[in-house]
Design an enzyme around this catalytic site. Structure first.
Site, PDB file in Angstrom:
ATOM      1  N   HIS A 146      71.515  52.101  31.261  1.00 14.43           N
ATOM      2  CA  HIS A 146      71.888  52.393  32.640  1.00 14.43           C
ATOM      3  C   HIS A 146      71.169  53.648  33.113  1.00 14.43           C
ATOM      4  CE1 HIS A 146      74.527  55.968  32.233  1.00 14.43           C
ATOM      5  NE2 HIS A 146      74.772  55.478  31.031  1.00 14.43           N
ATOM      6  N   CYS A 147      71.133  53.809  34.433  1.00 15.88           N
ATOM      7  CA  CYS A 147      70.687  55.044  35.061  1.00 15.88           C
ATOM      8  C   CYS A 147      71.704  55.331  36.167  1.00 15.88           C
ATOM      9  CB  CYS A 147      69.244  54.938  35.591  1.00 15.88           C
ATOM     10  SG  CYS A 147      68.950  53.597  36.750  1.00 15.88           S
ATOM     11  N   GLU A 148      71.337  56.048  37.185  1.00 11.62           N
ATOM     12  CA  GLU A 148      72.323  56.397  38.205  1.00 11.62           C
ATOM     13  C   GLU A 148      72.902  55.160  38.891  1.00 11.62           C
ATOM     14  OE1 GLU A 148      72.967  59.471  41.941  1.00 11.62           O
ATOM     15  OE2 GLU A 148      70.936  59.175  41.161  1.00 11.62           O
ATOM     16  N   GLY A 185      66.892  52.600  34.418  1.00 12.98           N
ATOM     17  CA  GLY A 185      67.573  51.812  33.386  1.00 12.98           C
ATOM     18  C   GLY A 185      66.905  50.466  33.152  1.00 12.98           C
ATOM     19  N   TYR A 225      75.696  54.565  36.412  1.00 14.50           N
ATOM     20  CA  TYR A 225      76.679  55.618  36.149  1.00 14.50           C
ATOM     21  C   TYR A 225      77.563  55.858  37.361  1.00 14.50           C
ATOM     22  CZ  TYR A 225      78.890  59.981  34.853  1.00 14.50           C
ATOM     23  OH  TYR A 225      79.828  60.944  34.580  1.00 14.50           O
TER      24      TYR A 225
END
Length: 186
Positions: A83-85, A91, A125
């Site tokens: 994942h990323c933001e 991600g 996230y």
């Protein structure tokens, strides 16, 4: 298990919901999963400003490649969740990179993979924090574009350009995707 389809730009990637991630963290699947590695592809200042409990910060290709050197136990399920933001760029890019490297590493043993089970956290996230902030350390969220981190962002974006050089841009067309809202693909 029923698979729900919806518009999502990464239709080639398996995704799990924030609620499923919370279930993973609370041990709902511990009888079926030997190990879970949560790969947070955000920049270090974002990670330090709040991350999913137990996540590892891997925002470069070299860091993600190091996963391929880890020993996996035959017959035991080691699941990776990227994942990323927002799980819209960093991600998915790292997920695809790992899959590509894993395929190259095992080309003589197709279809064997070191990590056959990889997921993307739908909504990233931000979505996870909004619904399960109590499962984050610390219980906070620092966005990539936070004003206090302009210099950090410039620094990491310059670094990012060096490790994405030569990559093909993935189409941003919307596709139908698969998400597993109430559990992993078992």
């Amino acid at each position: 298990m029923e698979i729900i389809s919806f518009k999502f730009p990464h239709s080639d990637l398996k995704s799990i919901s924030a609620d499923t991630m919370a279930e993973v963290l609370s041990g709902v699947y511990s009888d079926r999963l030997h190990k879970v590695t949560i790969v947070d592809c955000r920049y270090p200042y974002e990670f330090e400003g709040g991350h999913i409990r137990g996540a590892v910060n891997m925002y470069t290709r070299d860091a993600v490649n190091s996963l391929l050197g880890t020993q996996t136990t035959a017959g035991k399920r080691h699941v990776l969740i990227f994942h990323c933001e927002f799980s819209s760029e960093r991600g998915p890019t790292m997920y695809r990179h790992l899959r590509s490297q894993d395929r190259a590493l095992n080309q003589d043993h197709y279809p064997k993979l070191n990590f056959p089970e990889v997921y993307l956290l739908h909504g990233g996230y931000k979505a996870f924090y909004e619904s399960h902030g109590d499962l984050c350390d610390p219980d906070s969220y620092t966005p990539m574009l936070h004003l206090d981190h302009c210099a950090d962002l410039r620094h990491f974006r310059v670094k990012s350009k060096t490790w994405t050089a030569g990559s093909e841009k993935v189409s941003s067309r919307r596709h139908r995707s698969r998400i597993f809202p109430s559990g992993l693909d078992f």
